[in-house]
Design a protein around this motif. Sequence first.
Motif, PDB file in Angstrom:
ATOM      1  N   ILE A  41       0.856  -1.177   0.000  1.00  0.00           N
ATOM      2  CA  ILE A  41       0.000   0.000   0.000  1.00  0.00           C
ATOM      3  C   ILE A  41       0.897   1.233   0.000  1.00  0.00           C
ATOM      4  CG2 ILE A  41      -1.839   1.237   1.202  1.00  0.00           C
ATOM      5  CD1 ILE A  41      -2.330  -1.558   2.678  1.00  0.00           C
ATOM      6  N   PRO A  42       1.048   1.890  -1.165  1.00  0.00           N
ATOM      7  CA  PRO A  42       1.839   3.117  -1.187  1.00  0.00           C
ATOM      8  C   PRO A  42       1.121   4.194  -0.392  1.00  0.00           C
ATOM      9  CG  PRO A  42       0.850   2.697  -3.346  1.00  0.00           C
ATOM     10  CD  PRO A  42       0.479   1.559  -2.458  1.00  0.00           C
ATOM     11  N   MET A  43       1.891   4.999   0.329  1.00  0.00           N
ATOM     12  CA  MET A  43       1.307   6.047   1.155  1.00  0.00           C
ATOM     13  C   MET A  43       1.912   7.391   0.751  1.00  0.00           C
ATOM     14  SD  MET A  43      -0.178   4.067   4.099  1.00  0.00           S
ATOM     15  CE  MET A  43      -0.414   5.383   5.145  1.00  0.00           C
ATOM     16  N   THR A  44       1.238   8.445   1.177  1.00  0.00           N
ATOM     17  CA  THR A  44       1.694   9.798   0.900  1.00  0.00           C
ATOM     18  C   THR A  44       2.694  10.227   1.958  1.00  0.00           C
ATOM     19  OG1 THR A  44      -0.476  10.307  -0.019  1.00  0.00           O
ATOM     20  CG2 THR A  44       0.915  12.182   0.596  1.00  0.00           C
ATOM     21  N   ASN A  45       3.837  10.747   1.515  1.00  0.00           N
ATOM     22  CA  ASN A  45       4.829  11.303   2.434  1.00  0.00           C
ATOM     23  C   ASN A  45       4.451  12.759   2.670  1.00  0.00           C
ATOM     24  OD1 ASN A  45       6.991  12.395   3.782  1.00  0.00           O
ATOM     25  ND2 ASN A  45       8.535  11.703   2.329  1.00  0.00           N
ATOM     26  N   THR A  46       3.882  13.036   3.847  1.00  0.00           N
ATOM     27  CA  THR A  46       3.446  14.409   4.131  1.00  0.00           C
ATOM     28  C   THR A  46       4.611  15.336   4.434  1.00  0.00           C
ATOM     29  OG1 THR A  46       3.044  13.886   6.458  1.00  0.00           O
ATOM     30  CG2 THR A  46       1.176  13.704   4.935  1.00  0.00           C
ATOM     31  N   GLU A  59      -4.861   9.148   5.988  1.00  0.00           N
ATOM     32  CA  GLU A  59      -4.623   8.029   5.084  1.00  0.00           C
ATOM     33  C   GLU A  59      -4.240   6.780   5.883  1.00  0.00           C
ATOM     34  OE1 GLU A  59      -2.248   7.520   0.919  1.00  0.00           O
ATOM     35  OE2 GLU A  59      -1.122   8.434   2.571  1.00  0.00           O
ATOM     36  N   GLN A  60      -3.418   6.966   6.911  1.00  0.00           N
ATOM     37  CA  GLN A  60      -3.005   5.839   7.744  1.00  0.00           C
ATOM     38  C   GLN A  60      -4.206   5.225   8.470  1.00  0.00           C
ATOM     39  OE1 GLN A  60       0.086   6.784  10.556  1.00  0.00           O
ATOM     40  NE2 GLN A  60       0.629   4.638  10.821  1.00  0.00           N
ATOM     41  N   LEU A  61      -5.112   6.059   8.964  1.00  0.00           N
ATOM     42  CA  LEU A  61      -6.317   5.559   9.626  1.00  0.00           C
ATOM     43  C   LEU A  61      -7.185   4.784   8.638  1.00  0.00           C
ATOM     44  CD1 LEU A  61      -8.090   5.356  12.129  1.00  0.00           C
ATOM     45  CD2 LEU A  61      -9.090   7.587  11.505  1.00  0.00           C
ATOM     46  N   ARG A  62      -7.340   5.305   7.421  1.00  0.00           N
ATOM     47  CA  ARG A  62      -8.118   4.615   6.391  1.00  0.00           C
ATOM     48  C   ARG A  62      -7.507   3.250   6.072  1.00  0.00           C
ATOM     49  NH1 ARG A  62      -7.144   3.716   1.459  1.00  0.00           N
ATOM     50  NH2 ARG A  62      -5.539   5.310   1.240  1.00  0.00           N
ATOM     51  N   VAL A  63      -6.190   3.210   5.912  1.00  0.00           N
ATOM     52  CA  VAL A  63      -5.499   1.949   5.618  1.00  0.00           C
ATOM     53  C   VAL A  63      -5.665   0.976   6.783  1.00  0.00           C
ATOM     54  CG1 VAL A  63      -3.198   0.914   5.311  1.00  0.00           C
ATOM     55  CG2 VAL A  63      -3.856   2.922   3.973  1.00  0.00           C
ATOM     56  N   HIS A  64      -5.565   1.481   8.008  1.00  0.00           N
ATOM     57  CA  HIS A  64      -5.736   0.633   9.197  1.00  0.00           C
ATOM     58  C   HIS A  64      -7.133   0.013   9.217  1.00  0.00           C
ATOM     59  CE1 HIS A  64      -5.473  -0.722  13.350  1.00  0.00           C
ATOM     60  NE2 HIS A  64      -6.615  -0.105  13.566  1.00  0.00           N
ATOM     61  N   ARG A  65      -8.156   0.819   8.999  1.00  0.00           N
ATOM     62  CA  ARG A  65      -9.541   0.311   9.021  1.00  0.00           C
ATOM     63  C   ARG A  65      -9.785  -0.685   7.894  1.00  0.00           C
ATOM     64  NH1 ARG A  65     -12.423   6.085  10.390  1.00  0.00           N
ATOM     65  NH2 ARG A  65     -12.167   5.942  12.652  1.00  0.00           N
ATOM     66  N   GLU A  66      -9.293  -0.367   6.707  1.00  0.00           N
ATOM     67  CA  GLU A  66      -9.445  -1.263   5.566  1.00  0.00           C
ATOM     68  C   GLU A  66      -8.740  -2.602   5.827  1.00  0.00           C
ATOM     69  OE1 GLU A  66      -7.214  -1.376   1.436  1.00  0.00           O
ATOM     70  OE2 GLU A  66      -8.654   0.287   1.496  1.00  0.00           O
ATOM     71  N   SER A  67      -7.557  -2.529   6.408  1.00  0.00           N
ATOM     72  CA  SER A  67      -6.803  -3.756   6.713  1.00  0.00           C
ATOM     73  C   SER A  67      -7.542  -4.605   7.742  1.00  0.00           C
ATOM     74  CB  SER A  67      -5.400  -3.406   7.228  1.00  0.00           C
ATOM     75  OG  SER A  67      -4.664  -2.766   6.216  1.00  0.00           O
ATOM     76  N   GLU A  68      -8.080  -3.969   8.772  1.00  0.00           N
ATOM     77  CA  GLU A  68      -8.852  -4.715   9.776  1.00  0.00           C
ATOM     78  C   GLU A  68     -10.045  -5.422   9.141  1.00  0.00           C
ATOM     79  OE1 GLU A  68      -9.946  -2.086  13.006  1.00  0.00           O
ATOM     80  OE2 GLU A  68      -8.371  -2.968  14.258  1.00  0.00           O
ATOM     81  N   GLU A  69     -10.752  -4.720   8.260  1.00  0.00           N
ATOM     82  CA  GLU A  69     -11.909  -5.310   7.573  1.00  0.00           C
ATOM     83  C   GLU A  69     -11.507  -6.516   6.738  1.00  0.00           C
ATOM     84  OE1 GLU A  69     -13.794  -2.220   5.297  1.00  0.00           O
ATOM     85  OE2 GLU A  69     -14.344  -1.078   7.103  1.00  0.00           O
ATOM     86  N   ARG A  70     -10.300  -6.498   6.201  1.00  0.00           N
ATOM     87  CA  ARG A  70      -9.809  -7.594   5.357  1.00  0.00           C
ATOM     88  C   ARG A  70      -9.117  -8.691   6.170  1.00  0.00           C
ATOM     89  NH1 ARG A  70      -8.036  -5.338  -0.311  1.00  0.00           N
ATOM     90  NH2 ARG A  70      -6.862  -7.273  -0.287  1.00  0.00           N
ATOM     91  N   GLY A  71      -9.051  -8.523   7.505  1.00  0.00           N
ATOM     92  CA  GLY A  71      -8.356  -9.508   8.342  1.00  0.00           C
ATOM     93  C   GLY A  71      -6.852  -9.425   8.199  1.00  0.00           C
ATOM     94  N   GLU A  72      -6.355  -8.226   7.908  1.00  0.00           N
ATOM     95  CA  GLU A  72      -4.919  -8.018   7.712  1.00  0.00           C
ATOM     96  C   GLU A  72      -4.355  -7.142   8.824  1.00  0.00           C
ATOM     97  OE1 GLU A  72      -4.951  -7.892   2.825  1.00  0.00           O
ATOM     98  OE2 GLU A  72      -4.824  -6.030   3.949  1.00  0.00           O
ATOM     99  N   GLU A  73      -3.031  -7.192   8.915  1.00  0.00           N
ATOM    100  CA  GLU A  73      -2.319  -6.314   9.842  1.00  0.00           C
ATOM    101  C   GLU A  73      -0.998  -5.911   9.195  1.00  0.00           C
ATOM    102  OE1 GLU A  73      -1.825  -8.626  13.381  1.00  0.00           O
ATOM    103  OE2 GLU A  73      -0.358  -9.951  12.482  1.00  0.00           O
TER     104      GLU A  73
END
Length: 166
Positions: A41-46, A59-73
Motif C-alpha cells: 500500500i503506497p502512502m503519501t509522504n506528508t 490516510e493511515q487511519l483509512r489503511v488501518h480500518r481497511e486492513s482490519e476489515e480484510r483480516g490483515e495487519e
Amino acid sequence: MLVIRADLVEQMVAHARRDHPLEACGQLTGTEGSDRPERYIPMTNTDAVESDYAFDSREQLRVHRESEERGEEPVVVFHSHTRVPRRPLTDTGLPEAYPSEKDIQYMGLQPGVHFAIVALTGPDSSYDLRSFLLDEAGDVVEDDVEVVENYMFAHTGSDDVPDPDA
C-alpha cells in the motif's frame, strides 16, 4: 528473517524511483498472525522532503480500518533513503539503508513490524534493500531479507517438514 515476494519488492522500488529525490513510504500488510506480506500500500509522504517521511494520519487511519476489515495487519513499514549528507555513501556507492533516529522512534510504535528501507541514489540507480526490527531491549537489529517468487516454496523452518510417522 523477512521473507518477501519479488513482486512486492518491485512495487516498493518502483515507488522509491517514482518519488526520488523525495523519500517514498508505504506499508505491506498480511493476514493477521502471519509474518508474510501480501499487499503493498503506497502512502503519501506528508513531509515531502529528501531526508524524512511521515504518513498522512487520515490516510493511515483509512489503511488501518481497511486492513482490519480484510483480516490483515501491518507486516512491513517501508520507506526509501536517498543520497543526503546525513546518510553518506557506503563502499557500494549506495546511501546507507539504516534507520535514522526518527525511524527508530517509529519502530517503537509498532513492535514486531519489520521496517524495510530501500536506499537508492537516483531514479535509475541500483538499490539496497534492508530490513530492521527492535529487539526486546529496544535495540535496532538487522533482519535477513529473503526475496522469493512465491511463498509456497519459501523455507518456513524445520517444523514445516511432514512427519513420516504421522
